[in-house]
Design an enzyme around this catalytic site. Structure first.
Site, short mmCIF file in Angstrom:
data_model
loop_
_atom_site.label_atom_id
_atom_site.label_comp_id
_atom_site.label_asym_id
_atom_site.label_seq_id
_atom_site.Cartn_x
_atom_site.Cartn_y
_atom_site.Cartn_z
N HIS A 129 -3.42 -8.11 0.64
CA HIS A 129 -2.68 -7.03 -0.03
C HIS A 129 -1.36 -7.54 -0.60
O HIS A 129 -0.95 -7.14 -1.70
CB HIS A 129 -2.36 -5.90 0.95
CG HIS A 129 -3.47 -4.91 1.15
ND1 HIS A 129 -3.98 -4.16 0.12
CD2 HIS A 129 -4.15 -4.55 2.26
CE1 HIS A 129 -4.94 -3.36 0.60
NE2 HIS A 129 -5.07 -3.58 1.91
N GLN B 265 0.82 -1.22 0.00
CA GLN B 265 0.00 0.00 0.00
C GLN B 265 0.85 1.27 0.00
O GLN B 265 0.34 2.35 -0.29
CB GLN B 265 -0.92 0.03 1.23
CG GLN B 265 -2.01 -1.02 1.20
CD GLN B 265 -2.83 -0.98 2.47
OE1 GLN B 265 -2.48 -1.60 3.46
NE2 GLN B 265 -3.91 -0.23 2.46
CO CO Z 1 -6.36 -2.61 3.16
#
Ligand code: CO
Ligand code: QAP
Length: 178
Positions: free
Chosen positions: A137, A51
């Site tokens: 992720h 991220q």
């Molecule tokens: Co997330």
């Protein structure tokens, strides 16, 4: 210490598969600390390296009420999962949107600590769900992948529109209660 920039869906960089970590050193410690700081500053309970555009299998989590129980999991893997539940989720990379997804309420997992020591542990409830979300992720997967394509596309368009207007998405609601 510096904050890291969080990528927003539908940024294609969120679809990368993170690489296994093999070197445990001060740079890795620094990355873990910066990710924790970024997560706390954004009122998050979990953040994966992908991220912040770093292709490494590292996640940080703090589901404590007091916001003082940081966890850093390296190369995490789920080895057992039981007890399916519905979970209302959001994501720092999908700001302002929340949807119900299916997760497991109990997991057994394996990870390395910041010194490279491998261990297994178990987790339940919000922590278990958060670990599942963050490991997704690392495999290029987002919670919106579990909802309908129509909903997902709408979310992508709304986020892109707000961005093109130079707006930041409102962040007063958080997708969990701790
Ligand atoms: Co997330
Ligand atoms: C993943 O998500 C998660 O949209 C972590 O306005 C979420 O930290 C695991 C956040 C729910 C389990 C249950 C999102 C904060 C933070 C937003 C997050 C927002 C403000 C999301």
């Amino acid at each position: 210490m510096a904050l890291l920039e969080i990528l927003h869906y539908p940024d294609p960089r969120l679809r990368q598969i993170a690489d296994k970590i093999t070197v445990f050193n001060d740079d890795l410690r620094k990355l873990g600390d910066q990710m924790l700081e970024t997560m706390y500053q954004s009122k998050g309970i979990g953040l994966a390296a992908i991220q912040v555009n770093i292709k490494k299998r590292l996640i940080v989590i703090d589901v404590s009420e007091t916001r003082d129980k940081p966890l850093i999991l390296i190369n995490p893997d789920i080895i057992k999962k039981i007890d399916k539940v519905q979970s209302e989720e959001g994501c720092l990379s999908v700001p302002g949107f929340y949807e119900q997804v299916e997760r497991y309420n109990y997991i057994k997992y394996e990870a390395s600590d910041i010194d490279g020591q491998l261990y297994t542990n178990e987790a339940e409830g919000l922590l278990a769900i958060c670990i599942q979300h963050e490991i997704d992720h690392l495999n290029g997967k987002l919670f919106v992948d579990y909802i309908s394509e129509l909903k997902r596309e709408r979310i992508a368009k709304k986020i892109e529109k707000l961005k093109s207007q130079g707006k930041t998405v409102k962040r007063d609601k958080v997708p969990y209660s701790i």
